[in-house]
Design an enzyme around this catalytic site. Structure first.
Site, PDB file in Angstrom:
ATOM      1  N   ASP A  11       0.873  -1.186   0.000  1.00 26.66           N
ATOM      2  CA  ASP A  11       0.000   0.000   0.000  1.00 26.66           C
ATOM      3  C   ASP A  11       0.907   1.233   0.000  1.00 26.66           C
ATOM      4  O   ASP A  11       2.124   1.125   0.162  1.00 26.66           O
ATOM      5  CB  ASP A  11      -0.911  -0.007   1.242  1.00 26.66           C
ATOM      6  CG  ASP A  11      -1.878   1.165   1.270  1.00 26.66           C
ATOM      7  OD1 ASP A  11      -2.400   1.560   0.215  1.00 26.66           O
ATOM      8  OD2 ASP A  11      -2.111   1.721   2.366  1.00 26.66           O
ATOM      9  N   SER A  12       0.279   2.402  -0.135  1.00 23.37           N
ATOM     10  CA  SER A  12       1.046   3.645  -0.051  1.00 23.37           C
ATOM     11  C   SER A  12       1.429   3.959   1.391  1.00 23.37           C
ATOM     12  O   SER A  12       2.344   4.731   1.641  1.00 23.37           O
ATOM     13  CB  SER A  12       0.190   4.799  -0.588  1.00 23.37           C
ATOM     14  OG  SER A  12      -1.006   4.877   0.183  1.00 23.37           O
ATOM     15  N   GLY A  44      -3.544   9.102  -3.588  1.00 20.08           N
ATOM     16  CA  GLY A  44      -4.864   9.577  -4.016  1.00 20.08           C
ATOM     17  C   GLY A  44      -4.860  10.922  -4.708  1.00 20.08           C
ATOM     18  O   GLY A  44      -5.800  11.261  -5.416  1.00 20.08           O
ATOM     19  N   CYS A  75      -4.459  -1.698  -1.912  1.00 21.33           N
ATOM     20  CA  CYS A  75      -4.671  -0.272  -2.157  1.00 21.33           C
ATOM     21  C   CYS A  75      -5.612  -0.147  -3.346  1.00 21.33           C
ATOM     22  O   CYS A  75      -5.312  -0.644  -4.442  1.00 21.33           O
ATOM     23  CB  CYS A  75      -3.333   0.386  -2.474  1.00 21.33           C
ATOM     24  SG  CYS A  75      -3.467   2.103  -2.998  1.00 21.33           S
ATOM     25  N   ASN A  76      -6.746   0.504  -3.135  1.00 18.45           N
ATOM     26  CA  ASN A  76      -7.719   0.672  -4.221  1.00 18.45           C
ATOM     27  C   ASN A  76      -7.170   1.571  -5.325  1.00 18.45           C
ATOM     28  O   ASN A  76      -7.415   1.327  -6.508  1.00 18.45           O
ATOM     29  CB  ASN A  76      -9.005   1.307  -3.689  1.00 18.45           C
ATOM     30  CG  ASN A  76      -9.817   0.362  -2.835  1.00 18.45           C
ATOM     31  OD1 ASN A  76     -10.761  -0.249  -3.308  1.00 18.45           O
ATOM     32  ND2 ASN A  76      -9.452   0.228  -1.573  1.00 18.45           N
ATOM     33  N   GLU A 153      -3.882   7.685   8.969  1.00 21.41           N
ATOM     34  CA  GLU A 153      -2.437   7.631   9.266  1.00 21.41           C
ATOM     35  C   GLU A 153      -2.181   8.204  10.668  1.00 21.41           C
ATOM     36  O   GLU A 153      -1.405   7.639  11.439  1.00 21.41           O
ATOM     37  CB  GLU A 153      -1.639   8.430   8.217  1.00 21.41           C
ATOM     38  CG  GLU A 153      -1.616   7.805   6.829  1.00 21.41           C
ATOM     39  CD  GLU A 153      -0.550   6.711   6.637  1.00 21.41           C
ATOM     40  OE1 GLU A 153       0.477   6.734   7.346  1.00 21.41           O
ATOM     41  OE2 GLU A 153      -0.766   5.833   5.775  1.00 21.41           O
ATOM     42  N   CYS A 189     -11.176   2.714   0.013  1.00 19.62           N
ATOM     43  CA  CYS A 189      -9.758   3.012   0.237  1.00 19.62           C
ATOM     44  C   CYS A 189      -9.393   2.184   1.450  1.00 19.62           C
ATOM     45  O   CYS A 189     -10.137   2.183   2.450  1.00 19.62           O
ATOM     46  CB  CYS A 189      -9.562   4.501   0.516  1.00 19.62           C
ATOM     47  SG  CYS A 189      -7.918   4.895   1.165  1.00 19.62           S
ATOM     48  N   THR A 190      -8.277   1.470   1.377  1.00 19.89           N
ATOM     49  CA  THR A 190      -7.958   0.550   2.473  1.00 19.89           C
ATOM     50  C   THR A 190      -7.647   1.267   3.784  1.00 19.89           C
ATOM     51  O   THR A 190      -7.666   0.658   4.845  1.00 19.89           O
ATOM     52  CB  THR A 190      -6.782  -0.365   2.083  1.00 19.89           C
ATOM     53  OG1 THR A 190      -5.689   0.444   1.614  1.00 19.89           O
ATOM     54  CG2 THR A 190      -7.200  -1.351   1.002  1.00 19.89           C
ATOM     55  N   HIS A 191      -7.364   2.571   3.703  1.00 21.28           N
ATOM     56  CA  HIS A 191      -7.168   3.316   4.955  1.00 21.28           C
ATOM     57  C   HIS A 191      -8.469   3.448   5.752  1.00 21.28           C
ATOM     58  O   HIS A 191      -8.439   3.583   6.972  1.00 21.28           O
ATOM     59  CB  HIS A 191      -6.660   4.730   4.653  1.00 21.28           C
ATOM     60  CG  HIS A 191      -5.180   4.819   4.414  1.00 21.28           C
ATOM     61  ND1 HIS A 191      -4.601   4.388   3.240  1.00 21.28           N
ATOM     62  CD2 HIS A 191      -4.166   5.264   5.197  1.00 21.28           C
ATOM     63  CE1 HIS A 191      -3.280   4.596   3.314  1.00 21.28           C
ATOM     64  NE2 HIS A 191      -3.006   5.118   4.497  1.00 21.28           N
TER      65      HIS A 191
HETATM   66  N1  DGL Z   1      -4.843   3.152   0.805  1.00 15.37           N
HETATM   67  C1  DGL Z   1      -4.936   3.656  -0.502  1.00 15.37           C
HETATM   68  C2  DGL Z   1      -6.206   3.184  -1.214  1.00 15.37           C
HETATM   69  O1  DGL Z   1      -6.742   2.158  -0.889  1.00 15.37           O
HETATM   70  C3  DGL Z   1      -4.568   5.068  -0.874  1.00 15.37           C
HETATM   71  C4  DGL Z   1      -4.239   6.114   0.121  1.00 15.37           C
HETATM   72  C5  DGL Z   1      -3.421   7.224  -0.485  1.00 15.37           C
HETATM   73  O2  DGL Z   1      -2.191   7.047  -0.538  1.00 15.37           O
HETATM   74  O3  DGL Z   1      -3.977   8.253  -0.923  1.00 15.37           O
HETATM   75  O4  DGL Z   1      -6.656   3.802  -2.135  1.00 15.37           O
END
Ligand code: DGL
Length: 264
Positions: A11-12, A44, A75-76, A153, A189-191
């Site tokens: 992921d990012s 994103g 990560c989506n 985060e 978004c996985t976050h």
């Molecule tokens: N976790 C990521 C996702 O699922 C992206 C978060 C990001 O870096 O903007 O899209």
């Protein structure tokens, strides 16, 4: 020779931990390399061209170094833009993470669904396609939020976050024409599953939040069914930028079984 190759999850930032948790529950005997591309974070707000150039190249290097048996793009944003290119470049199974519009459409009673993702994800044709295929009789409203990524985060670093910020994010979705009908929100978004409790607390009415993580975990378990895990279970977190950034996350990572941290 015994196969001690790990599962590599990418992921990012810390978002992929929402995929790691249900996966480790199903496969506690596995070993994991969790990669946070903090050098490229946040994805994103980046362009399609940047993601399409960065993600396959980085995963190529990571696969060479860690020799995983399977790669998960947790990560989506990266999946909706670069999954095809990554699959074409790597000679091993690659599991992607795409917005859980199908399960959301199956459960929505009001036939109005919200998709909460990053700005880059919600504008992808991939989302148009999923909506047309699986939610043709629903209205599907979308909202991109970089703020919600930052809040997740911050939470993982142990910092306090303000419920008013979550409310403002939800307003961006529910305040759109037709948003008052939404009963189900896809956490695209996985976050975002990492702050699901805060989102629920900030909701103006009861809403169902759909998290794709458990479905991805089942897919990973299916693809690795019958495989041996001869090494000690556990995990390592790998960052792509200086470790000072990773340091405040050490406790949160260790509590998820990632007790070693290194830099690519
Ligand atoms: N976790 C990521 C996702 O699922 C992206 C978060 C990001 O870096 O903007 O899209």
């Amino acid at each position: 020779m015994a196969d001690d190759r790990p599962i590599l999850m990418f992921d990012s930032g810390v978002g992929g931990l929402s995929v790691l948790a249900p996966t480790a529950k199903l496969l506690p005997q596995a070993s994991y390399v969790y990669v946070a591309d903090n050098g490229g974070f946040p994805y994103g707000v980046r362009s399609e061209a940047e993601i399409a150039a960065r993600v396959p190249a980085l995963l190529g290097r990571l696969v060479e170094r860690h020799r995983p048996r399977l790669v998960v793009i947790a990560c989506n944003t990266a999946s909706t833009i670069a999954l095809g290119a990554v699959r074409a470049a790597l000679d091993l199974p690659v599991v992607g993470t795409v917005p859980a519009i199908k399960p959301a459409a199956l459960q929505s009673r009001s036939r109005a669904i919200g998709v909460l993702g990053t700005d880059a994800t919600v504008r992808q044709p991939y989302v148009d396609d999923l909506s047309a295929r699986f939610a043709g009789d629903c209205i599907v409203l979308r909202h991109g939020s970089a703020r919600l990524v930052e809040l997740a985060e911050a939470k993982l670093r142990g910092e306090p976050t303000d419920i008013a910020d979550y409310r403002a994010v939800l307003d961006g979705l529910l305040g759109q024409p037709g948003g008052d009908r939404i009963d189900t929100i896809v956490l695209a978004c996985t976050h975002f599953p990492l702050v699901a409790d805060e989102l629920a607390a900030a909701s103006p009415r009861p809403l169902d939040f759909v998290d794709g993580g458990p479905g991805i975990a089942r897919r990973i378990a299916y693809l690795t069914e019958g495989q041996d895990w001869p090494g000690a279970p556990g995990g390592e977190a790998v960052f792509t930028a200086p470790l000072e950034i990773a340091e405040p996350l050490r406790a949160g990572l260790a509590s998820r079984g990632l007790d070693r941290i290194s830099i690519l």
